[in-house]
Scaffold this active site. Sequence first.
Site, PDB file in Angstrom:
ATOM      1  CB  THR A 103     -15.943  -6.786  39.243  1.00 30.92           C
ATOM      2  OG1 THR A 103     -15.121  -6.585  40.398  1.00 30.92           O
ATOM      3  CG2 THR A 103     -15.318  -5.936  38.089  1.00 30.92           C
ATOM      4  CB  THR A 179     -12.954 -12.441  41.564  1.00 25.08           C
ATOM      5  OG1 THR A 179     -12.412 -11.006  41.777  1.00 25.08           O
ATOM      6  CG2 THR A 179     -13.554 -12.455  40.058  1.00 25.08           C
ATOM      7  CG  ASP A 180     -11.895  -9.688  46.796  1.00 24.48           C
ATOM      8  OD1 ASP A 180     -11.669  -9.528  45.495  1.00 24.48           O
ATOM      9  OD2 ASP A 180     -11.424  -9.139  47.703  1.00 24.48           O
ATOM     10  CE  LYS A 258      -8.757 -12.263  42.734  1.00 19.27           C
ATOM     11  NZ  LYS A 258      -9.630 -11.109  43.016  1.00 19.27           N
TER      12      LYS A 258
END
Lengths: 429, 429
Positions: A103, A179-180, A258
């Site tokens: 992103t 970020t995943d 996360k």
Amino acid sequence: MSEYRGYTGASLTFLKESKVKIGDSVKITEDLTYTGIIMPRYENTDDNHIAIKLKSGYNIGIEIKKIKKIELISSEKIEKKSTSEVKSDSTLPKILLLSTGGTIASKIDYRTGAVTPALSAEDLSAAVPELAEIANIDASVLFSEYSENLEPEHWKKIAEKLDSYAKSDYKGIVVAHGTDTMQYSAAFLSFALAGYPVPIVLVGSQRSSDRPSSDAALNLISAVRFVVESNTQGVFVVMHHNESDDLAVAHLGTRVRKNHTSKRSAFQTIGNDPAFLIFDKKIEQNLKTDFFKQREYNPKLNFDKHVALVKYHPGYNPKIIDFLIKSGYKAIIFEGTGLGHVGKTMYEYVKKANENGLFMGMTSQCIDGRVGMNVYESGRDLLELGIIPLSDMIPETALVKAMWALGNSTNAEEMKNLMIQNIASEFSD
Amino acid sequence: MSEYRGYTGASLTFLKESKVKIGDSVKITEDLTYTGIIMPRYENTDDNHIAIKLKSGYNIGIEIKKIKKIELISSEKIEKKSTSEVKSDSTLPKILLLSTGGTIASKIDYRTGAVTPALSAEDLSAAVPELAEIANIDASVLFSEYSENLEPEHWKKIAEKLDSYAKSDYKGIVVAHGTDTMQYSAAFLSFALAGYPVPIVLVGSQRSSDRPSSDAALNLISAVRFVVESNTQGVFVVMHHNESDDLAVAHLGTRVRKNHTSKRSAFQTIGNDPAFLIFDKKIEQNLKTDFFKQREYNPKLNFDKHVALVKYHPGYNPKIIDFLIKSGYKAIIFEGTGLGHVGKTMYEYVKKANENGLFMGMTSQCIDGRVGMNVYESGRDLLELGIIPLSDMIPETALVKAMWALGNSTNAEEMKNLMIQNIASEFSD
């Protein structure tokens, strides 16, 4: 960008016959009426839908068969924006900004509303003009993938690229990353590049830069400031600390997770505070620990994917373990219950895995806290069956470490020794 | 208790020849010297070791071959303690205390130092005399298992037992349970017994009652007070709120997770505050929500274990999905990355699972937050491949719910409808 990017078959024909293309504002009537911008489509999609970005910012797919009418509201010419010129100031330190996608490396095209995943690192630094006042930024695109699609092969590519700059004059390197799976990549780099001479920071954003709540700019500025000002070494993840825009933090690459699907403060250090606090005016070391236990740079860039992460639960079918053994797996990381347990139904196959030479490490699905396999009889049974307790290593880090340790050792003993050695703070003190 | 419980073969011979037995204080000399109490052993252990409880409270195994000398320090006669008499006060409400095992239902024998997992529920209520002032407690032992060994078959037994009391005059039922898989059992009971007329509370302890920091008494007292005073319905988990001894809390049975391996405050409500705060003087409802969306009691006690929990990670081997399909699995709960993704390498087998009629539900390994599969193209691809987003249902609850929904439906449509319906607050509002 092609005027019909991603559209094939029926949907492509539909757009052409309707004389509309990507970037056009349209009004579509089916059972309901929608006004929005036609978006590009990506691979692995069917040809029965067209994608529309609504004013709310949401994208929806509309089945072309159901469309009664499509009206062109306005049409925009699509042209490639020229790369912005970036100022250079020779008194500033030099850093590298390496883009892998995600992103943060997505550009919103305000004409089309589309998120383009192939934003160049130059664009990225140009989009945040504050960066030019902190460092001279060399920018490079390694690949452009959302991180859910990254594989260990990608980790290795990133590590090789970084290794090639180990003797450069960069003060630090910032890696833009989705970020995943950022925590998995950060863990791999922590092991593969242990002792790397300058800090490496992975940075991402939870919300793309067209949203008022985007975290992209603060995260990127904080990441660049961190590699320039922190005077540290090692692999970190720099992200928002909370929902306000005033504090970013640096997490150790092996201890970060996360923990929220969408919040800007999704990333957290497990079992401790973040390693560094990145305030507006200063950077404060928060943990009094040597991050890299291994001081000398001795890159080990290989991996072996034959590792399974087995989250145990009531009703877990132990025959899956048998399948893993037969499929040539070489290691299993258990996410056990509580202090590190699996049920008695598993014992037979755990024994078999041990007899077949698989490395078995125990972590806990509680995520926080240490495994303690000497407290209850069931833990001791598992120790006797050959399972190695991995203290408070977080399960995902243990998985990555096992892939890395297998890839960089020549026998089981050496692999096990790598697993229990504290290389990059994967075990807390 | 047998004088040699759990000892077989060489270790049994060793004890007999050394004229020592379980409960004896001994001094053992091998390379080091140990003083401690001989402990019973449990199943699945070898016959090469004897277990000793040291003064520190730790148990260790000592290999009999290495023992140079064993000396008896003192010997204690082992006798069954008579069941304590419990006072009865007919003005107090009546509750049932059902024991299934776990640390809370373990008795420390102060002579042997052994943790006996078969503490009766009578013993449990007798051990905490405060309970007799809150309620008249009927006590019953259903089984005595550490919860890592519980299977869906055990969940069903608990549910059947509770169902048999649905029309009783109990004001509530407390279930003593091991903490390792308490959240899985709580989720099952929440679905199976939706609409149950009185509150059901699962309670455990993180530290056995011989330790100064034990949480057993406060948790048990709080659980009993909760079912008597809360005037609610539904399935809850009652545990310590923090490391101090002044506050216990009640978590919704579908929203609770064990988030620390050893802390007394290990249990947390995901994505929200706990449902009830259990103060010393009062019980306060903390969430303004109807816990059981289903008001009418309509027990559905079956399950079907053909459900896999697949935690996706880089390097995940999609052939495991193929193995699940071929093994007759009927549902897969994914713990995807971020907003609910799996990598492109999985698409082929996800498609195959869909074609084979497997239910596929998406949760997130972030644990907190909601899945959002409309934000990125990869999420939309997965929706098109038949994956059902499960909002903020926590992965373990989704796994249990899928087993329950499969066991209590006759076709795929009915099963899917159960999955997406909010039955017991498994979806937050």
